[in-house]
Design a protein around this motif. Sequence first.
Motif, PDB file in Angstrom:
ATOM      1  N   SER A  25      -2.361   8.428  22.673  1.00 55.18           N
ATOM      2  CA  SER A  25      -1.318   7.874  21.814  1.00 55.18           C
ATOM      3  C   SER A  25      -1.892   7.298  20.526  1.00 55.18           C
ATOM      4  CB  SER A  25      -0.574   6.774  22.577  1.00 55.18           C
ATOM      5  OG  SER A  25       0.225   6.027  21.678  1.00 55.18           O
ATOM      6  N   ARG A  26      -1.154   7.493  19.428  1.00 57.39           N
ATOM      7  CA  ARG A  26      -1.516   6.881  18.165  1.00 57.39           C
ATOM      8  C   ARG A  26      -0.665   5.651  17.898  1.00 57.39           C
ATOM      9  NH1 ARG A  26      -5.776   7.678  15.255  1.00 57.39           N
ATOM     10  NH2 ARG A  26      -4.527   7.173  13.432  1.00 57.39           N
ATOM     11  N   PHE A  27       0.303   5.337  18.753  1.00 53.81           N
ATOM     12  CA  PHE A  27       1.254   4.272  18.444  1.00 53.81           C
ATOM     13  C   PHE A  27       0.559   2.926  18.272  1.00 53.81           C
ATOM     14  CE2 PHE A  27       4.215   0.871  19.373  1.00 53.81           C
ATOM     15  CZ  PHE A  27       5.326   1.237  18.623  1.00 53.81           C
ATOM     16  N   LEU A  28      -0.260   2.529  19.230  1.00 57.61           N
ATOM     17  CA  LEU A  28      -0.887   1.212  19.151  1.00 57.61           C
ATOM     18  C   LEU A  28      -1.865   1.080  17.985  1.00 57.61           C
ATOM     19  CD1 LEU A  28      -1.383   0.234  22.896  1.00 57.61           C
ATOM     20  CD2 LEU A  28       0.144  -0.814  21.239  1.00 57.61           C
ATOM     21  N   PRO A  29      -2.742   2.085  17.743  1.00 60.52           N
ATOM     22  CA  PRO A  29      -3.608   1.959  16.568  1.00 60.52           C
ATOM     23  C   PRO A  29      -2.817   1.848  15.264  1.00 60.52           C
ATOM     24  CG  PRO A  29      -4.456   3.630  18.053  1.00 60.52           C
ATOM     25  CD  PRO A  29      -3.113   3.243  18.564  1.00 60.52           C
ATOM     26  N   GLU A  30      -1.766   2.642  15.120  1.00 64.15           N
ATOM     27  CA  GLU A  30      -0.961   2.569  13.900  1.00 64.15           C
ATOM     28  C   GLU A  30      -0.261   1.216  13.798  1.00 64.15           C
ATOM     29  OE1 GLU A  30       1.606   5.918  14.107  1.00 64.15           O
ATOM     30  OE2 GLU A  30       0.042   7.364  13.553  1.00 64.15           O
ATOM     31  N   LEU A  31       0.202   0.721  14.929  1.00 66.36           N
ATOM     32  CA  LEU A  31       0.845  -0.593  14.933  1.00 66.36           C
ATOM     33  C   LEU A  31      -0.143  -1.666  14.490  1.00 66.36           C
ATOM     34  CD1 LEU A  31       3.145  -2.567  15.668  1.00 66.36           C
ATOM     35  CD2 LEU A  31       2.301  -2.517  18.030  1.00 66.36           C
ATOM     36  N   GLN A  32      -1.377  -1.632  15.019  1.00 64.43           N
ATOM     37  CA  GLN A  32      -2.370  -2.640  14.653  1.00 64.43           C
ATOM     38  C   GLN A  32      -2.688  -2.574  13.156  1.00 64.43           C
ATOM     39  OE1 GLN A  32      -2.272  -4.409  18.131  1.00 64.43           O
ATOM     40  NE2 GLN A  32      -3.641  -5.109  16.561  1.00 64.43           N
ATOM     41  N   ARG A  33      -2.752  -1.352  12.596  1.00 67.70           N
ATOM     42  CA  ARG A  33      -3.019  -1.236  11.157  1.00 67.70           C
ATOM     43  C   ARG A  33      -1.852  -1.797  10.338  1.00 67.70           C
ATOM     44  NH1 ARG A  33      -5.317   3.699  12.580  1.00 67.70           N
ATOM     45  NH2 ARG A  33      -3.467   4.871  11.949  1.00 67.70           N
ATOM     46  N   ASP A  34      -0.614  -1.493  10.765  1.00 70.18           N
ATOM     47  CA  ASP A  34       0.554  -2.007  10.042  1.00 70.18           C
ATOM     48  C   ASP A  34       0.586  -3.529  10.064  1.00 70.18           C
ATOM     49  OD1 ASP A  34       1.370   0.531   9.441  1.00 70.18           O
ATOM     50  OD2 ASP A  34       2.890   0.648  11.033  1.00 70.18           O
ATOM     51  N   LEU A  35       0.318  -4.094  11.226  1.00 72.15           N
ATOM     52  CA  LEU A  35       0.335  -5.555  11.338  1.00 72.15           C
ATOM     53  C   LEU A  35      -0.828  -6.171  10.563  1.00 72.15           C
ATOM     54  CD1 LEU A  35       1.252  -5.942  15.116  1.00 72.15           C
ATOM     55  CD2 LEU A  35       2.747  -6.306  13.159  1.00 72.15           C
ATOM     56  N   SER A  74       0.845  -1.186   0.000  1.00 73.41           N
ATOM     57  CA  SER A  74       0.000   0.000   0.000  1.00 73.41           C
ATOM     58  C   SER A  74       0.886   1.243   0.000  1.00 73.41           C
ATOM     59  CB  SER A  74      -0.891   0.002   1.236  1.00 73.41           C
ATOM     60  OG  SER A  74      -0.101   0.210   2.400  1.00 73.41           O
ATOM     61  N   PRO A  75       0.343   2.387  -0.391  1.00 77.55           N
ATOM     62  CA  PRO A  75       1.148   3.619  -0.359  1.00 77.55           C
ATOM     63  C   PRO A  75       1.737   3.907   1.014  1.00 77.55           C
ATOM     64  CG  PRO A  75      -0.869   3.965  -1.621  1.00 77.55           C
ATOM     65  CD  PRO A  75      -0.987   2.603  -0.996  1.00 77.55           C
ATOM     66  N   SER A  76       0.956   3.674   2.068  1.00 80.95           N
ATOM     67  CA  SER A  76       1.479   3.949   3.417  1.00 80.95           C
ATOM     68  C   SER A  76       2.638   3.029   3.763  1.00 80.95           C
ATOM     69  CB  SER A  76       0.362   3.804   4.453  1.00 80.95           C
ATOM     70  OG  SER A  76      -0.127   2.467   4.483  1.00 80.95           O
ATOM     71  N   GLN A  77       2.594   1.791   3.277  1.00 79.93           N
ATOM     72  CA  GLN A  77       3.702   0.876   3.530  1.00 79.93           C
ATOM     73  C   GLN A  77       4.949   1.323   2.792  1.00 79.93           C
ATOM     74  OE1 GLN A  77       1.422  -2.757   2.450  1.00 79.93           O
ATOM     75  NE2 GLN A  77       2.192  -3.620   4.380  1.00 79.93           N
ATOM     76  N   ARG A  78       4.791   1.764   1.548  1.00 73.67           N
ATOM     77  CA  ARG A  78       5.960   2.204   0.775  1.00 73.67           C
ATOM     78  C   ARG A  78       6.578   3.461   1.386  1.00 73.67           C
ATOM     79  NH1 ARG A  78       7.193  -0.595  -3.451  1.00 73.67           N
ATOM     80  NH2 ARG A  78       5.641  -1.941  -4.440  1.00 73.67           N
ATOM     81  N   GLU A  79       5.749   4.337   1.899  1.00 70.23           N
ATOM     82  CA  GLU A  79       6.264   5.561   2.515  1.00 70.23           C
ATOM     83  C   GLU A  79       7.119   5.260   3.748  1.00 70.23           C
ATOM     84  OE1 GLU A  79       3.009   8.055   3.402  1.00 70.23           O
ATOM     85  OE2 GLU A  79       2.477   8.437   1.295  1.00 70.23           O
ATOM     86  N   ALA A  80       6.878   4.129   4.389  1.00 73.65           N
ATOM     87  CA  ALA A  80       7.583   3.795   5.626  1.00 73.65           C
ATOM     88  C   ALA A  80       8.951   3.167   5.381  1.00 73.65           C
ATOM     89  CB  ALA A  80       6.735   2.842   6.457  1.00 73.65           C
ATOM     90  N   LEU A  81       9.308   2.895   4.126  1.00 77.52           N
ATOM     91  CA  LEU A  81      10.549   2.180   3.842  1.00 77.52           C
ATOM     92  C   LEU A  81      11.753   3.115   3.804  1.00 77.52           C
ATOM     93  CD1 LEU A  81       9.278  -0.234   1.033  1.00 77.52           C
ATOM     94  CD2 LEU A  81       9.517  -0.688   3.486  1.00 77.52           C
ATOM     95  N   LEU A  82      12.925   2.554   4.120  1.00 80.12           N
ATOM     96  CA  LEU A  82      14.192   3.275   3.991  1.00 80.12           C
ATOM     97  C   LEU A  82      14.529   3.429   2.513  1.00 80.12           C
ATOM     98  CD1 LEU A  82      16.261   1.360   6.703  1.00 80.12           C
ATOM     99  CD2 LEU A  82      15.273   3.643   6.949  1.00 80.12           C
ATOM    100  N   THR A  83      15.149   4.537   2.157  1.00 81.64           N
ATOM    101  CA  THR A  83      15.540   4.763   0.767  1.00 81.64           C
ATOM    102  C   THR A  83      17.007   5.129   0.682  1.00 81.64           C
ATOM    103  OG1 THR A  83      14.875   7.095   0.901  1.00 81.64           O
ATOM    104  CG2 THR A  83      13.219   5.522   0.110  1.00 81.64           C
TER     105      THR A  83
END
Length: 908
Positions: free
Chosen positions: A642-652, A183-192
């Motif tokens: 906190s947004r950490f846990l919701p974002e983590l659950q979406r990523d997983l 997904s676009p959000s996954q690609r944005e999270a990658l190292l370049t």
Amino acid sequence: MTAFAPKTYQQQVLDSIEAYFKACHELLSPSIAFTVTTERLWGHGLPYNPLSGFPDDMPYFCLRVPTGGGKTWLAAKSVALVNTHLLRTEHSVILWLVPSKAIRAQTIKALKDRSHPYHAVLREAGPITVLDLAEAMSVTRATLDTSTTVIVATRQAFQVEDEESRKVYQSSGALMHHFEHLSPSQREALLTDGEGSERTTPYSLANVLRLRRPFVIVDEAHNSRTELAFDMLARLRPSGIMELTATPDLERTPSNVLHSVSAAELKAEDMIKLPVMLETEPNWQQCLADAIARRDALHRLADEEYRAGAPYLRPMVLIQAQPRRAGVETLDVERVKNELTANHGIPAREIVVATGEEKGLESIEADYRLGLSDPACPVKFVITQRALAEGWDCPFAYILVSLAELQSATAVEQLLGRVLRQPGARRWQANALNQSYAFVVSRSFAETATALRDRLVAGAGFERREVREFVAAAKPEQGRLDLEGHSGRVVFRPVAIALNERPTLSSVPKPVRDKVSWDGQRHTLTITAPLTEDEAEVLKTAVTSETAAAAIAEAAEVSRTTAIEFFQTPAELGERFRVPQLALRVQGELVPFDDPEVLEYPWDLAAEESAPTEAELATLDAALKVAQGGEIDVDEYGRVVSRFLPELQRDLGLVYPPENWDEVRLAAWLCRNLPEPSLIHTSKLAFVAAWLAALLRREGFTLARANLQKFLIRDLLEVRIRELRKQAVGKAFQQVLFGGDADARVAVTDSYTFEFHPQAYAPSRDYDGRFGRFDFRKHYYGRIGDFDSKEEFECACQLDMWAQQGRIQFWVRNLVRREGCAFFLQKADGRFYPDFLCRLPGRANEPGPILAVEYKGADRWEAAKDDRLIGGLWASLSNGRCRFVMVKDKRWDWIECELPLVSAPLLP
């Protein structure tokens, strides 16, 4: 493979981890959850210290476990908890970091070995794949999708500064398929790599890990606490970090210590051999001879127990030799080995050398199936120079001989750690086999004992407050000079010497000069601290006449003998402190009542009403809104959620999409992940299937949604089943313990007693004087656990005053949630730990009654009704051997009614 049953303290560590993970989701903030969980567990909420460079609310915590406590087993056991209670996913990536290549090789070998306890507990998380870093470079997507993958590496492996490790960040064709259909959000999270039009996204292992949000386990974290080491972890977007160490960083970058295990807890459960019996001797050959004699004596005891059915044990000696120096004669390896063979007749086959040049231990491992522990192995002495190989372990090691300086910290810490582990984690009949031994070439016992204690704190992870009693003198005459070991319980009477000349103290070294004072008017030299024989010889050089020198020698002898008065606790005096326990008659046999499951109670879960409640439905709805991105950003106190846990659950959820299970398979999965030993499978399955069917009949609850929320559904069902079980147990508890024929089914008998071990008292916090000062003289231990209130402290003072009058023999501040160190009475829904246990005076040669005292504030009196009931039952069934009183409003007279009378007046 035999099942490995966790020790009580290990289960408590795991319970703390689970409680923290659940609180993270309950409170939506791992930082707040940490403070709340430590408050719930220990009565004192600890502040959360976020890691610089990481999200402030990333779960980050530390388990403090001393040497010998089983850190690796705990780490492996925690993986299932990570998946179930924190990540809420069936599979995950675990990045397991170790401090060295040697530890890495040993860890991988154990985790992959299907017969090893480490692998067995890993499998509790489901399908498991264990990889080293080289194997991970070509890991397939299918492997990550279908198993929890544990990647074991050194902490240096992900530092881009390390040339060998740069492959972690480089593209690999073998990993290309991991980056398809992102997904676009996954690609944005990658190292370049690169800039502008030259910018590329490498198909690297680092990027695979960023997608999978690995949970990081840092083993031996005290070796990893550098900013560089933790900066590199941030590049991997971890879902959380768990440290395991004996010596957490508490100052520079403070660790969040969720659970701290004490050495006393390990001793209570026979995991380590304590105390370390220390003996110093200035002559190295005599020191070595004494160690050999001690080993022979231990071997005879071990043989006697072996003939009586105990496991095989061959006590061993670890000898730390001095390094070679060009042109200087030292006690090096060859000289020590020659001393053993030539002067003590030790056969060469019983000696192994382990140095950088000579790898004797490796040949032992190759020649004998069980290595040094193999009954066929003849080795009794291991000679090393600096330190043994990292990770080397042999519980048969009992005696440390240090011919080098104890200031060689690393070597002493490692060698001392080797002799602490208890063979088989069991208690031996001969107490000498439950202790460790250290023989050190030194003229000063006190300085050596202090250095050894420092090493136990710095290297083995012991707490400073408990370490004093864990280094003891093998010879009583040496122990008299160990003032630190009797800190707070020793009185020194200054020794005055009349001299006919003024001593030249300026010529005396400062350590000796600080122990004396000169009064010119009275011509008196006063010794203010004990002088060793060597220090006395030095002090004699300050005078010229033989008469003055003789007077100094005589006074110095007095200073280290009769001038020292020790106060010894009842535990040190050898008093035994046993408390009768409640026992229950089950099928005609008495068993200790320490678990409600021994109650015989009918419970058919299938017959219970099984449908989701409105509260459970609301919880599922709220969780779905968070998962879809909708949530309240500010709570009622104005704090940002906190947004950490919701974002983590979406990523997983993107990388581990739930399988499209049908209703039957989902119900089976829920049953499998609901551990409840008191239930038969068919009963549990019927309840779960009915609950799930009722859920799916509700509007908006599809099978796809149930699959998505199955971990939360599991948690809700667990809470519901436990509540129903609690109700069933409560009814059975009331009937069995308080019914008409309770006397026939419940007993208080000497067949089952709890014994306070002389060296197994482990308060989570010691009393620090915050409610006032009192000279406690009759507490069973030298340490006293903290008090919950000023009234509790005043109650303890009153008990000690009565004890000093002779109305109480001794008493102990009982601990909470320290089962190996504390007495409890089992209730239907938990355990009751009375605040104080007192031994009352008895008749000649007979122990007196036990008095349990509980102090309750008036505001908690009604809530403590169950505690009063179980305490009163325990006392009433004991035939006068036990007494119980609960006090409020400082009614000390209620306690006094249970005490024998004395003729002396009461203290105010």
